[in-house]
Design a protein around this motif. Structure first.
Motif, PDB file in Angstrom:
ATOM      1  N   VAL A   4     -14.479  32.104 -23.268  1.00 27.29           N
ATOM      2  CA  VAL A   4     -13.637  31.756 -21.713  1.00 27.29           C
ATOM      3  C   VAL A   4     -12.054  31.025 -22.834  1.00 27.29           C
ATOM      4  O   VAL A   4     -11.560  30.816 -23.914  1.00 27.29           O
ATOM      5  CB  VAL A   4     -14.565  30.058 -22.044  1.00 27.29           C
ATOM      6  CG1 VAL A   4     -12.978  29.231 -20.929  1.00 27.29           C
ATOM      7  CG2 VAL A   4     -15.131  30.229 -21.631  1.00 27.29           C
ATOM      8  N   SER A   5     -11.009  31.607 -21.155  1.00 30.42           N
ATOM      9  CA  SER A   5      -9.676  31.483 -21.951  1.00 30.42           C
ATOM     10  C   SER A   5      -9.158  30.067 -21.403  1.00 30.42           C
ATOM     11  O   SER A   5      -9.556  29.014 -21.092  1.00 30.42           O
ATOM     12  CB  SER A   5      -9.085  32.113 -21.330  1.00 30.42           C
ATOM     13  OG  SER A   5      -9.165  32.105 -19.429  1.00 30.42           O
ATOM     14  N   TRP A   6      -8.021  29.950 -21.948  1.00 24.74           N
ATOM     15  CA  TRP A   6      -6.806  28.350 -22.410  1.00 24.74           C
ATOM     16  C   TRP A   6      -7.038  28.327 -20.296  1.00 24.74           C
ATOM     17  O   TRP A   6      -7.081  26.762 -20.031  1.00 24.74           O
ATOM     18  CB  TRP A   6      -5.603  28.172 -23.271  1.00 24.74           C
ATOM     19  CG  TRP A   6      -5.285  29.382 -22.586  1.00 24.74           C
ATOM     20  CD1 TRP A   6      -4.816  30.389 -23.176  1.00 24.74           C
ATOM     21  CD2 TRP A   6      -4.057  29.289 -21.628  1.00 24.74           C
ATOM     22  NE1 TRP A   6      -3.784  31.202 -22.037  1.00 24.74           N
ATOM     23  CE2 TRP A   6      -3.005  30.133 -21.834  1.00 24.74           C
ATOM     24  CE3 TRP A   6      -3.244  27.988 -21.019  1.00 24.74           C
ATOM     25  CZ2 TRP A   6      -1.759  30.514 -20.263  1.00 24.74           C
ATOM     26  CZ3 TRP A   6      -2.864  28.345 -20.211  1.00 24.74           C
ATOM     27  CH2 TRP A   6      -1.495  28.630 -19.964  1.00 24.74           C
ATOM     28  N   ALA A   7      -6.877  28.969 -19.802  1.00 24.79           N
ATOM     29  CA  ALA A   7      -6.616  28.901 -18.691  1.00 24.79           C
ATOM     30  C   ALA A   7      -7.756  28.678 -17.927  1.00 24.79           C
ATOM     31  O   ALA A   7      -7.676  27.283 -17.100  1.00 24.79           O
ATOM     32  CB  ALA A   7      -6.360  29.853 -17.347  1.00 24.79           C
ATOM     33  N   SER A  11      -8.323  25.285 -16.044  1.00 28.20           N
ATOM     34  CA  SER A  11      -8.283  24.386 -15.257  1.00 28.20           C
ATOM     35  C   SER A  11      -9.740  23.096 -14.735  1.00 28.20           C
ATOM     36  O   SER A  11     -10.138  22.437 -13.591  1.00 28.20           O
ATOM     37  CB  SER A  11      -9.869  26.236 -14.639  1.00 28.20           C
ATOM     38  OG  SER A  11      -8.051  26.692 -14.082  1.00 28.20           O
ATOM     39  N   ALA A  12     -10.926  23.698 -15.382  1.00 35.09           N
ATOM     40  CA  ALA A  12     -11.520  22.598 -15.333  1.00 35.09           C
ATOM     41  C   ALA A  12     -11.466  21.561 -16.036  1.00 35.09           C
ATOM     42  O   ALA A  12     -12.033  20.347 -15.631  1.00 35.09           O
ATOM     43  CB  ALA A  12     -12.270  23.465 -16.428  1.00 35.09           C
ATOM     44  N   VAL A  13     -10.712  20.924 -17.008  1.00 34.63           N
ATOM     45  CA  VAL A  13      -9.947  19.808 -17.430  1.00 34.63           C
ATOM     46  C   VAL A  13      -9.168  19.464 -15.657  1.00 34.63           C
ATOM     47  O   VAL A  13      -9.618  17.931 -15.515  1.00 34.63           O
ATOM     48  CB  VAL A  13      -9.100  19.584 -18.411  1.00 34.63           C
ATOM     49  CG1 VAL A  13      -7.713  18.809 -18.577  1.00 34.63           C
ATOM     50  CG2 VAL A  13      -9.452  20.248 -19.524  1.00 34.63           C
TER      51      VAL A  13
END
Length: 102
Positions: A4-7, A11-13
């Motif tokens: 899972v990428s940082w982007a 987005s989830a946060v």
């Protein structure tokens, strides 16, 4: 498992914080709605009090401004009546005569 990428994490946060913000906004809206209801009740009570005070003032004004007479009816003979109003000076307007007869 895929990486899972940082982007995606960001987005989830962001989505989670958006849900939290929506929940807080709902609580604020509920509080504002309750405050509006209390304000409406207070305004209705104030209007009722104002109506009550206005009625008292109308009654007082009518009592103070209405002429007051002391009327005495005497029979002088058959078929003739006499009415006099020996009003005191304080109970009649100044424009009225000191005594009146009909």
């Amino acid at each position: 498992m895929t990486d899972v990428s940082w982007a995606d994490k960001l987005s989830a946060v962001s989505a989670g914080l958006g849900v939290l913000t929506a929940g807080i906004a709902l609580l604020i809206a509920r509080t504002a709605n309750e405050a509006a209801h209390q304000s409406n009740r207070a305004a209705e009570q104030a209007n009722a009090t104002a109506d009550w005070v206005a009625q008292i003032e109308r009654n007082r004004w009518q009592y103070e401004m209405a002429p007051r007479f002391d009327v005495k009816i005497t029979r002088l003979g058959p078929g003739s009546d006499q009415a006099t109003c020996p009003a005191a000076a304080a109970s009649r307007p100044r424009s009225w005569p000191s005594g009146c007869r009909w």
